[in-house]
Write a protein that holds these residues in place. Sequence first.
Motif, PDB file in Angstrom:
ATOM      1  N   MET A   1       0.857  -1.185   0.000  1.00 31.60           N
ATOM      2  CA  MET A   1       0.000   0.000   0.000  1.00 31.60           C
ATOM      3  C   MET A   1       0.893   1.235   0.000  1.00 31.60           C
ATOM      4  O   MET A   1       1.670   1.443   0.932  1.00 31.60           O
ATOM      5  N   THR A   2       0.820   2.054  -1.028  1.00 36.07           N
ATOM      6  CA  THR A   2       1.630   3.270  -1.119  1.00 36.07           C
ATOM      7  C   THR A   2       0.945   4.381  -0.335  1.00 36.07           C
ATOM      8  O   THR A   2      -0.261   4.362  -0.093  1.00 36.07           O
ATOM      9  N   SER A   3       1.744   5.367   0.038  1.00 33.38           N
ATOM     10  CA  SER A   3       1.206   6.454   0.866  1.00 33.38           C
ATOM     11  C   SER A   3       1.811   7.767   0.456  1.00 33.38           C
ATOM     12  O   SER A   3       2.944   7.825  -0.017  1.00 33.38           O
ATOM     13  N   THR A   4       1.023   8.827   0.627  1.00 31.86           N
ATOM     14  CA  THR A   4       1.484  10.189   0.380  1.00 31.86           C
ATOM     15  C   THR A   4       1.396  10.952   1.682  1.00 31.86           C
ATOM     16  O   THR A   4       0.314  11.065   2.270  1.00 31.86           O
ATOM     17  N   ALA A   5       2.517  11.455   2.134  1.00 32.97           N
ATOM     18  CA  ALA A   5       2.566  12.114   3.430  1.00 32.97           C
ATOM     19  C   ALA A   5       1.902  13.474   3.384  1.00 32.97           C
ATOM     20  O   ALA A   5       2.080  14.221   2.425  1.00 32.97           O
ATOM     21  N   GLY A   6       1.116  13.774   4.395  1.00 38.00           N
ATOM     22  CA  GLY A   6       0.524  15.099   4.538  1.00 38.00           C
ATOM     23  C   GLY A   6       1.296  15.927   5.544  1.00 38.00           C
ATOM     24  O   GLY A   6       2.070  15.401   6.345  1.00 38.00           O
ATOM     25  N   ALA A 163      -2.072  -6.880   4.583  1.00 42.53           N
ATOM     26  CA  ALA A 163      -1.691  -5.592   3.985  1.00 42.53           C
ATOM     27  C   ALA A 163      -0.194  -5.362   4.086  1.00 42.53           C
ATOM     28  O   ALA A 163       0.491  -5.861   4.995  1.00 42.53           O
ATOM     29  N   GLN A 164       0.313  -4.599   3.109  1.00 37.89           N
ATOM     30  CA  GLN A 164       1.688  -4.121   3.105  1.00 37.89           C
ATOM     31  C   GLN A 164       1.639  -2.586   3.139  1.00 37.89           C
ATOM     32  O   GLN A 164       1.166  -1.949   2.204  1.00 37.89           O
ATOM     33  N   VAL A 165       2.115  -2.015   4.223  1.00 39.42           N
ATOM     34  CA  VAL A 165       2.029  -0.566   4.425  1.00 39.42           C
ATOM     35  C   VAL A 165       3.425   0.030   4.326  1.00 39.42           C
ATOM     36  O   VAL A 165       4.359  -0.440   4.992  1.00 39.42           O
TER      37      VAL A 165
END
Length: 367
Positions: A1-6, A163-165
């Motif tokens: 699971m890709t993430s975009t930092a806020g 899940a893969q975080v």
Amino acid sequence: MTSTAGAPPTHNTPADLALGFLTGGVIGASLTAFIGGCVVGRAPLVLTGLVLPAVYGLVFFLATLPRRVREAAVAPRTALAVIESREAVGGETSDVPVRFDLSVVPEDAPAFRVEIRQDVNVVELADYRPRAVVVVEYPPDRPWKTRIVKRPTPEWEERAAVAQVDSVPGPAMKSETPEGCSSGLLNLFGLLLGAAAVLLLFRADLFGSQGGDSGAPEPSVSSSSSTTTVTSSTVTVTSATGTVALGPGKSMLDEGELRAAVESLTQVAGRRQVLSVVVRDRLLTVVFSLTGGKRAGFDPRSLPYDRVPGLVEEAGTTVGAESPRSWQLTADGVTGSLTLMVVVTDGGSTGTLRADGRGKVLRKSGS
């Protein structure tokens, strides 16, 4: 699971600094008022020290009640997070406080990184190893209050297992924001300002400015008695008795001395009823009536001051001396009606005289 930092939100606002300053002021003022009131024996100061923090707490509760209601109405958001690191920070019980560094990845909001502190049972500590995926909950408007869900629903538990975080880059928000230098200085300044305000407002009570302005010596007070020296007279008051001793060269038979002695005693002891009054040449002694008691008493100011020298002189005639060597007048109100008894001695002879409360002689005798 890709993430975009806020961007991590801040929660150390000017309102928090102002609240810390105000709290410091209330603490300083209440402590100064309470301690100062206890030292100088001033009930208003003691009450101020007790009431001020209670009023402040009530106002704070009422002022923050709408905000807390709004926060409670916000449903927490559930998300997956990966444990970047963990560190046990102490604890000697089965629940150990652990500091977690988490990368939280919500489904419909920017990812963020947060550092929290949460108690974990020693038996379950192995389940929270670094890089493990966990289920968390947090208020959307306060993500720094993120908490790990120890017993998630089966759906979220299954999602966390497969899940893969990815890690979220950037600094982590902290649930326990360390107070900076400015916050500490504001708190200290508020505390000092509150103490100074009390000292300024109650300076007359705390430092006795009224007594200092008049130039009169102040009484020294202990838990059992108080003593006041006024010119050449000394007034001593306890819970049961009061005395006034005249200085050298003075007598209770001098014009106005007995009246002045009684007035000085009532100024220190208050207008209390007495059971008996004993007057000698340079000493006045009274026995106070019990507070709240039902025993009879009288006001010492009701004595016939002007008749005392005449009564002593008339009692002296019973022993053949107009100015006896020693004398004593006893005013007794125990029986309900005020009676006066004068006893004089001179050259081995003793004379007595009895009078009513107005100074009218009832009988006299000598031996």
